[in-house]
Design an enzyme around this catalytic site. Structure first.
Site, PDB file in Angstrom:
ATOM      1  N   HIS A 160       2.274  11.974   8.979  1.00 17.28           N
ATOM      2  CA  HIS A 160       2.563  11.296   7.710  1.00 17.28           C
ATOM      3  C   HIS A 160       2.551  12.299   6.556  1.00 17.28           C
ATOM      4  CE1 HIS A 160       2.374   8.551   4.343  1.00 17.28           C
ATOM      5  NE2 HIS A 160       1.151   8.935   4.026  1.00 17.28           N
ATOM      6  N   HIS A 208      -2.592  14.688   0.233  1.00 16.94           N
ATOM      7  CA  HIS A 208      -2.784  13.488  -0.581  1.00 16.94           C
ATOM      8  C   HIS A 208      -3.746  12.464   0.002  1.00 16.94           C
ATOM      9  CE1 HIS A 208       0.292  11.501   1.936  1.00 16.94           C
ATOM     10  NE2 HIS A 208      -0.243  10.385   1.508  1.00 16.94           N
ATOM     11  N   GLU A 234      -9.293  10.366   0.567  1.00 18.18           N
ATOM     12  CA  GLU A 234      -9.472   8.959   0.877  1.00 18.18           C
ATOM     13  C   GLU A 234      -9.932   8.756   2.320  1.00 18.18           C
ATOM     14  OE1 GLU A 234      -6.075   6.637  -0.150  1.00 18.18           O
ATOM     15  OE2 GLU A 234      -6.968   4.828   0.693  1.00 18.18           O
ATOM     16  N   ASP A 235      -9.350   9.523   3.231  1.00 19.43           N
ATOM     17  CA  ASP A 235      -9.572   9.235   4.645  1.00 19.43           C
ATOM     18  C   ASP A 235     -10.540  10.176   5.354  1.00 19.43           C
ATOM     19  OD1 ASP A 235      -7.754   7.254   4.272  1.00 19.43           O
ATOM     20  OD2 ASP A 235      -6.057   8.400   5.047  1.00 19.43           O
ATOM     21  N   ASP A 246       5.132   9.160  -0.721  1.00 20.04           N
ATOM     22  CA  ASP A 246       4.162   8.493   0.144  1.00 20.04           C
ATOM     23  C   ASP A 246       4.661   7.085   0.462  1.00 20.04           C
ATOM     24  OD1 ASP A 246       1.699   7.967   1.428  1.00 20.04           O
ATOM     25  OD2 ASP A 246       0.879   7.093  -0.409  1.00 20.04           O
ATOM     26  N   ASP A 266      35.560  -5.398  -2.752  1.00 20.40           N
ATOM     27  CA  ASP A 266      36.939  -5.072  -3.065  1.00 20.40           C
ATOM     28  C   ASP A 266      37.050  -3.753  -3.799  1.00 20.40           C
ATOM     29  OD1 ASP A 266      38.251  -6.960  -1.805  1.00 20.40           O
ATOM     30  OD2 ASP A 266      38.575  -8.275  -3.520  1.00 20.40           O
TER      31      ASP A 266
HETATM   32 MN    MN Z   1      -0.352   8.367   2.358  1.00 16.32          MN
END
Ligand code: MN
Length: 737
Positions: free
Chosen positions: A59, A83, A87-88, A150, A270
């Site tokens: 990702h 990024h 957070e993770d 993202d 058209d």
């Molecule tokens: Mn992400």
């Protein structure tokens, strides 16, 4: 060929990413920054997997790759790779800052914050979520680019989410991210985000349009190809260099046009489209000249966005011509640089500046372009927590901004439709707004309530002697921004004036007490003043002092009460409120507007079950002891009552009667639906008596029940027709109870 130009959707490896990066980033230290960011991200995401089953790092690489397609700088790409680490993973901003510098860390932090908002509180009203996204993004345009990348990759892999999440994420994408991409001119990303959202939000329609496009593809490709050959011959004969290709509309834009312009698929398709890209502004105009000399242009369709760029920086010449075989072509002519800006917007703009400047300087220039973003962060403080109001402002001021005017220096300013020189002045600067005394439009002195038109050059005249805005301006301005500034000016003035009047009252009282040799500390005690204030029906002692200051109450009466400390019977507060709040309610005309042949003394009333309005086919029902009840002919409640029915008709003489009708609207659940419905009701000049919306347990269907006031059946029909046009509304029905 009918070229489909899309960002590559193939999953890339880190090596492929670096290959792309190295086409425009050459410095060793910059390349190393990206490589180190990758190594760090890979190490920290190790063992983490996405819903798709892919290792998480994939990702991060795809997000960085999309950023590379936008040709962003090394720090932005590094931040793209990093990024999600805070957070993770077990990583802090300090860690990122130590390793990659403060700038990269701050980008990661901003992106993380936006991500965190999304999951913080599921119940949180979406509007306030949207608002936070905007404010967070306003800090640094690079944050927007990372967040958009993202989101784009998340949308590309949305099939692994639950159906409920798919809808939620897709509608947020359509309502927030796609408009941001559009506003920044990044049409590559905007188009893909829209098509992906469309696919999840309205699957059936998406595939239907995709199928229709496919069916006509071969034929259209041939027509476009033929025209390209024709124009090629023309341009080659004039020794002009160019690149030319056919363009396809993306599916969502076809769908949107069908809906908003109420056209059939065929009518929209058209229009065949061709783009010519050349190397200079002059060549663009030259090509236009040759094309207009050979093919008949359709009047009113020529647009010069080179001389007058759109606010999102888009530049191009547009014209529509009739080919020799009768087909109609939309032709866009632009330079390579303009083409890049058209596809990648702000990112390309940035890139074209990058060769000469450092990243910091470009940031400043882009912020200049993004002044409207800045306006929001400022505005958000004024509107407080009323998130809904904020979203309204946002949509009104930005997404519906459609008058583009210029400063004498040629800077384009976007204003809402109907905006005046006052709106313009406040958009330039609050102080300029406050001190405006006049305006010239295109060199001519014009009144301040003149409605501006796209292309007007506006010059504001200010004076230091100006006493400030006038109350009348509030009736004239169109932008929420100007209205807010004017209101807060008056509020401030009002507060100041009131404070000085309170002080004056205080001084008068003090003086009088002293004159009577009364102890000021005793008699001006707050509790005592409060008591007197209550006796005289003021809400507080400050209000009493204010009334003294403006001489609404006599000094003597206050002093007498203070001294005698006489207890009077206090007025009943509730009674007072009632007295002041008593509103004259408009009485409804008692006549129903119904004629019963041969009878005029009978009591006639409209049935509440089916609420007939003039123009409906009606019938009278003779009730027991309650006169004639008038029903619609198709009302099921009277279907078996033939023996009690009599003929009635509408009295044509009766005008301007108001009739209540109950409607029920079924729609897909989405944000701002209710506000759209209410807007349509008011645009149709119908009254709104009652409205309530409930979301069904499937979370997708909203049922809105409302009572509207209309004049007659025709009025009602047009209201219903307009309600049906609202995005995501499925059915609108009259209720029969
Ligand atoms: Mn992400």
């Amino acid at each position: 060929m009918w070229v489909m130009e899309m960002v590559s959707k193939k999953v890339v490896t880190f090596d492929e990413l670096m290959q792309e990066v190295s086409t425009y980033i050459k410095k060793e230290e910059n390349l190393n920054l990206i490589k180190e960011a990758y190594a760090y991200a890979e190490k920290n995401h190790e063992g983490q997997f996405r819903k798709s089953g892919e290792p998480y790092i994939i990702h991060a690489i795809q997000v960085a790759h999309i950023l590379t397609m936008l040709k962003t700088g090394p720090k932005t790409i590094a931040a793209g790779l990093l990024h999600d680490v805070v957070e993770d993973c077990d990583v802090t901003f300090e860690d990122v800052s130590t390793l990659f510098g403060e700038e990269v860390a701050s980008l990661v932090e901003s992106v993380t914050k936006i991500g965190a908002l999304k999951f913080k509180d599921e119940k949180e009203y979406l509007a306030s979520n949207h608002r936070k996204i905007f404010i967070a993004m306003a800090k640094d345009v690079r944050v927007i680019l990372i967040k958009l990348s993202d989101r784009l990759h998340n949308m590309r892999t949305l099939q692994y989410m639950s159906a409920e999440k798919q809808k939620k994420i897709a509608s947020e994408t359509l309502e927030v991210y796609a408009p941001i991409a559009h506003r920044l001119g990044i049409s590559d990303i905007k188009n893909e985000l829209e098509d992906l959202s469309f696919q999840y939000l309205e699957k059936d329609k998406y595939y239907e349009i995709a199928r229709l496009v496919e069916v006509r593809k071969a034929e259209r490709d041939a027509q476009v190809q033929h025209m390209i050959q024709d124009i090629s011959a023309l341009l080659t004969s004039h020794y002009i260099s160019y690149r030319m290709f056919g363009r396809s509309k993306h599916l969502y834009s076809i769908y949107k046009k069908m809906k908003t312009k109420n056209k059939r698929f065929e009518e929209i398709l058209d229009l065949l489209a061709i783009r010519i890209v050349t190397n200079s502004d002059t060549a663009c105009y030259e090509i236009l000249g040759y094309i207009h000399a050979k093919y008949r242009p359709i009047p009113g369709r020529f647009k010069d966005y080179i001389a007058m760029p759109k606010v999102n920086m888009y530049q191009s010449l547009h014209t529509t011509i009739v080919a020799e075989d009768g087909n109609i072509f939309e032709v866009q002519i632009r330079t390579e640089a303009m083409d890049a800006v058209a596809e990648q917007g702000i990112a390309a703009h940035w890139r074209y500046k990058e060769s000469t400047n450092g990243e910091k300087i470009q940031q400043k220039e882009i912020e200049e372009q993004l002044h409207w973003f800045k306006d929001f962060s400022v505005m958000s403080d004024e509107v407080n927590d009323d998130a809904m109001e904020y979203m309204n402002l946002l949509q009104k001021d930005i997404f519906e901004a459609n008058v583009y005017v210029m400063t004498p220096k040629g800077k384009v300013i976007a204003l809402p439709n109907g905006a005046t020189p006052i709106d313009f002045a406040y958009r330039i600067h609050t102080e300029i707004g406050h001190h405006t005394v006049g305006a010239t439009i295109n060199g001519v002195l014009m009144p301040l309530n003149t409605k501006l038109k796209t292309g007007d050059v506006v010059n504001i005249r200010t004076s230091n002697q100006s006493p400030g805005p006038s109350e009348d301006w509030l009736k004239v301005v169109k932008s929420a921004h100007a209205r807010n500034k004017i209101r807060s000016f008056f509020q401030k003035q009002e507060t100041e004036r009131k404070a000085s009047d309170v002080k004056k009252g205080e001084e008068l009282l003090e003086e009088e007490l002293k004159r009577r040799s009364l102890d000021v500390t005793v008699y001006m005690d707050q509790k005592r003043l409060e008591q007197v204030a209550k006796e005289l029906s003021f809400t507080s002692h400050t209000d009493l002092l204010y009334a003294l200051g403006v001489k609404q109450v006599s000094l003597i009466s206050v002093i007498e009460r203070l001294v005698k400390h006489k207890t009077t019977i206090p007025l009943d507060n509730d009674e007072l409120v009632k007295m002041y709040n008593r509103v004259e309610r408009r009485k409804k005309p008692s006549k129903t507007g119904i004629v019963v042949e041969g009878i005029d003394s009978m009591k006639i009333s409209l049935a509440v079950c089916c609420s007939p309005v003039p123009g409906d086919e009606i019938v009278g029902y003779i009730s027991k002891g309650n006169g004639v009840k008038v029903h619609r002919k198709d009302c099921p409640n009277i279907a078996h009552e033939h023996h009690r029915l009599i003929e009635v008709s509408w009295d044509e003489e009766i005008q301007q009667k108001t009739y209540e009708v109950k409607l029920v609207i079924n729609s897909t659940d989405r944000n701002f639906l209710l506000s759209d419905i209410v807007t349509v009701v008011s645009q149709c000049k119908a009254g709104l008596q009652h409205v309530e919306s409930t979301v069904e347990s499937d979370k997708l269907t909203t049922v809105t029940k409302m009572t509207v006031i209309v004049e007659n059946a025709e009025h009602l029909q047009s209201l219903i027709a307009n309600l049906r046009k609202i995005n995501s509304v499925r059915t609108v029905e009259r209720v029969i109870q």
